[in-house]
Write a protein that holds these residues in place. Structure first.
Motif, PDB file in Angstrom:
ATOM      1  N   MET A   1      -7.304  43.916  76.504  1.00 41.89           N
ATOM      2  CA  MET A   1      -6.540  45.043  77.234  1.00 41.89           C
ATOM      3  C   MET A   1      -5.526  45.195  75.999  1.00 41.89           C
ATOM      4  O   MET A   1      -4.874  44.413  75.522  1.00 41.89           O
ATOM      5  CB  MET A   1      -5.911  44.676  78.258  1.00 41.89           C
ATOM      6  N   ALA A   2      -5.257  46.538  75.439  1.00 44.29           N
ATOM      7  CA  ALA A   2      -4.363  46.923  74.540  1.00 44.29           C
ATOM      8  C   ALA A   2      -2.889  46.895  75.026  1.00 44.29           C
ATOM      9  O   ALA A   2      -2.968  47.046  76.427  1.00 44.29           O
ATOM     10  CB  ALA A   2      -4.561  48.332  74.097  1.00 44.29           C
ATOM     11  N   THR A   3      -2.006  46.758  74.381  1.00 49.04           N
ATOM     12  CA  THR A   3      -0.662  46.794  74.690  1.00 49.04           C
ATOM     13  C   THR A   3      -0.014  48.192  74.997  1.00 49.04           C
ATOM     14  O   THR A   3      -0.583  49.002  74.248  1.00 49.04           O
ATOM     15  CB  THR A   3       0.169  45.792  74.012  1.00 49.04           C
ATOM     16  N   ILE A   4       1.002  48.059  75.494  1.00 52.96           N
ATOM     17  CA  ILE A   4       1.695  49.421  75.696  1.00 52.96           C
ATOM     18  C   ILE A   4       2.029  50.018  74.198  1.00 52.96           C
ATOM     19  O   ILE A   4       2.231  51.061  73.751  1.00 52.96           O
ATOM     20  CB  ILE A   4       2.987  49.479  76.443  1.00 52.96           C
ATOM     21  N   GLU A   5       2.681  48.936  73.371  1.00 54.48           N
ATOM     22  CA  GLU A   5       2.870  49.098  72.005  1.00 54.48           C
ATOM     23  C   GLU A   5       1.640  49.688  70.994  1.00 54.48           C
ATOM     24  O   GLU A   5       1.695  50.665  70.300  1.00 54.48           O
ATOM     25  CB  GLU A   5       3.605  47.951  71.257  1.00 54.48           C
ATOM     26  N   GLU A   6       0.483  49.123  71.441  1.00 53.78           N
ATOM     27  CA  GLU A   6      -0.710  49.500  70.802  1.00 53.78           C
ATOM     28  C   GLU A   6      -0.942  50.948  71.022  1.00 53.78           C
ATOM     29  O   GLU A   6      -1.572  51.610  69.991  1.00 53.78           O
ATOM     30  CB  GLU A   6      -1.813  48.709  71.034  1.00 53.78           C
TER      31      GLU A   6
ATOM     32  N   GLN B   1       1.755  69.381  82.335  1.00 55.00           N
ATOM     33  CA  GLN B   1       0.552  70.572  82.142  1.00 55.00           C
ATOM     34  C   GLN B   1      -0.665  69.837  81.712  1.00 55.00           C
ATOM     35  O   GLN B   1      -1.871  70.475  82.015  1.00 55.00           O
ATOM     36  CB  GLN B   1       1.276  71.365  81.062  1.00 55.00           C
ATOM     37  N   ILE B   2      -0.715  68.746  80.921  1.00 54.67           N
ATOM     38  CA  ILE B   2      -1.854  68.033  80.580  1.00 54.67           C
ATOM     39  C   ILE B   2      -1.795  66.700  80.786  1.00 54.67           C
ATOM     40  O   ILE B   2      -0.920  65.904  80.687  1.00 54.67           O
ATOM     41  CB  ILE B   2      -2.221  68.128  78.982  1.00 54.67           C
ATOM     42  N   ARG B   3      -2.827  66.307  81.711  1.00 50.91           N
ATOM     43  CA  ARG B   3      -2.745  64.894  82.324  1.00 50.91           C
ATOM     44  C   ARG B   3      -4.051  64.251  81.964  1.00 50.91           C
ATOM     45  O   ARG B   3      -5.206  64.527  82.226  1.00 50.91           O
ATOM     46  CB  ARG B   3      -2.466  65.025  83.726  1.00 50.91           C
ATOM     47  N   LEU B   4      -3.714  62.856  81.524  1.00 50.18           N
ATOM     48  CA  LEU B   4      -4.848  62.178  81.087  1.00 50.18           C
ATOM     49  C   LEU B   4      -4.779  60.722  81.818  1.00 50.18           C
ATOM     50  O   LEU B   4      -3.774  60.288  81.909  1.00 50.18           O
ATOM     51  CB  LEU B   4      -4.804  62.130  79.539  1.00 50.18           C
ATOM     52  N   ALA B   5      -5.683  60.220  82.080  1.00 48.45           N
ATOM     53  CA  ALA B   5      -5.786  58.779  83.019  1.00 48.45           C
ATOM     54  C   ALA B   5      -7.062  58.129  82.110  1.00 48.45           C
ATOM     55  O   ALA B   5      -8.204  58.551  82.277  1.00 48.45           O
ATOM     56  CB  ALA B   5      -6.125  59.038  84.446  1.00 48.45           C
ATOM     57  N   THR B   6      -6.622  56.790  81.658  1.00 51.82           N
ATOM     58  CA  THR B   6      -7.866  55.929  81.213  1.00 51.82           C
ATOM     59  C   THR B   6      -7.302  54.682  80.907  1.00 51.82           C
ATOM     60  O   THR B   6      -6.343  54.372  81.107  1.00 51.82           O
ATOM     61  CB  THR B   6      -8.303  56.659  79.906  1.00 51.82           C
ATOM     62  N   THR B   7      -8.025  53.843  80.464  1.00 55.74           N
ATOM     63  CA  THR B   7      -7.724  52.252  80.115  1.00 55.74           C
ATOM     64  C   THR B   7      -7.061  52.217  78.772  1.00 55.74           C
ATOM     65  O   THR B   7      -7.222  53.236  77.924  1.00 55.74           O
ATOM     66  CB  THR B   7      -8.720  51.273  80.113  1.00 55.74           C
ATOM     67  N   SER B   8      -6.247  51.305  78.781  1.00 52.83           N
ATOM     68  CA  SER B   8      -5.406  51.054  77.018  1.00 52.83           C
ATOM     69  C   SER B   8      -6.548  51.074  76.089  1.00 52.83           C
ATOM     70  O   SER B   8      -6.377  51.561  75.207  1.00 52.83           O
ATOM     71  CB  SER B   8      -4.597  50.104  77.464  1.00 52.83           C
ATOM     72  N   ASP B   9      -7.537  50.295  76.381  1.00 55.09           N
ATOM     73  CA  ASP B   9      -8.569  50.116  75.364  1.00 55.09           C
ATOM     74  C   ASP B   9      -9.163  51.395  74.852  1.00 55.09           C
ATOM     75  O   ASP B   9      -9.580  51.609  73.818  1.00 55.09           O
ATOM     76  CB  ASP B   9      -9.523  48.790  75.714  1.00 55.09           C
ATOM     77  N   ASP B  10      -9.589  52.183  76.145  1.00 52.84           N
ATOM     78  CA  ASP B  10     -10.601  53.446  75.763  1.00 52.84           C
ATOM     79  C   ASP B  10      -9.485  54.416  75.083  1.00 52.84           C
ATOM     80  O   ASP B  10     -10.088  55.083  74.321  1.00 52.84           O
ATOM     81  CB  ASP B  10     -10.785  53.718  77.089  1.00 52.84           C
ATOM     82  N   LEU B  11      -8.284  54.477  75.299  1.00 56.88           N
ATOM     83  CA  LEU B  11      -7.289  55.399  74.895  1.00 56.88           C
ATOM     84  C   LEU B  11      -7.470  55.022  73.144  1.00 56.88           C
ATOM     85  O   LEU B  11      -7.531  55.789  72.518  1.00 56.88           O
ATOM     86  CB  LEU B  11      -5.778  55.233  75.314  1.00 56.88           C
ATOM     87  N   VAL B  12      -6.954  53.752  72.986  1.00 55.40           N
ATOM     88  CA  VAL B  12      -7.043  53.248  71.572  1.00 55.40           C
ATOM     89  C   VAL B  12      -8.390  53.469  70.670  1.00 55.40           C
ATOM     90  O   VAL B  12      -8.226  54.151  69.932  1.00 55.40           O
ATOM     91  CB  VAL B  12      -6.537  51.834  71.341  1.00 55.40           C
TER      92      VAL B  12
END
Length: 115
Positions: free
Chosen positions: A1-6, A70-81
């Motif tokens: 799991m990626a951190t918020i800083e990552e 206006q633009i909303r994204l939902a995903t896991t931290s690992d997938d975002l990175v």
């Protein structure tokens, strides 16, 4: 799991890429819209703006976004990175339900130039 800083660092890398974008990607990067990214595995949300070819994260809050961007994204931290680093293709992640995006259709069509 990626951190918020990552995740914040990944968004900085995305901003750097957007600043250099040309063509359709450059036009998409030029949008000025409020933005939220809910990191479902961390249960945290990054709130900010997409403007001037940058993603400016203004705040990090616990849970889902408290207001509708206006633009909303939902995903896991690992997938975002992974998406930002080019290791996960956005269309594949979206089609499999690993990422959810809500935005006006016109913005979605423009944003696909970034992805």
């Amino acid at each position: 799991m990626a951190t918020i800083e990552e995740c914040r660092a990944a968004l900085e890398r995305l901003s750097d890429s957007m600043a250099a974008a040309k063509g359709a990607a450059g036009r998409a990067a030029a949008l000025d819209r409020s933005l939220s990214c809910h990191l479902t595995d961390l249960d945290m949300s990054l709130l900010g703006r997409l403007r001037a070819r940058r993603v400016d994260v203004a705040e990090t809050v616990p849970g889902p976004p408290p207001r509708k961007a206006q633009i909303r994204l939902a995903t896991t931290s690992d997938d975002l990175v992974a998406m930002i680093d080019g290791e996960l293709h956005f269309a594949k992640a979206w089609a499999s339900g690993r990422v959810k995006v809500e935005a006006p259709l016109r913005d979605l069509l423009r944003l696909r130039g970034l992805l």
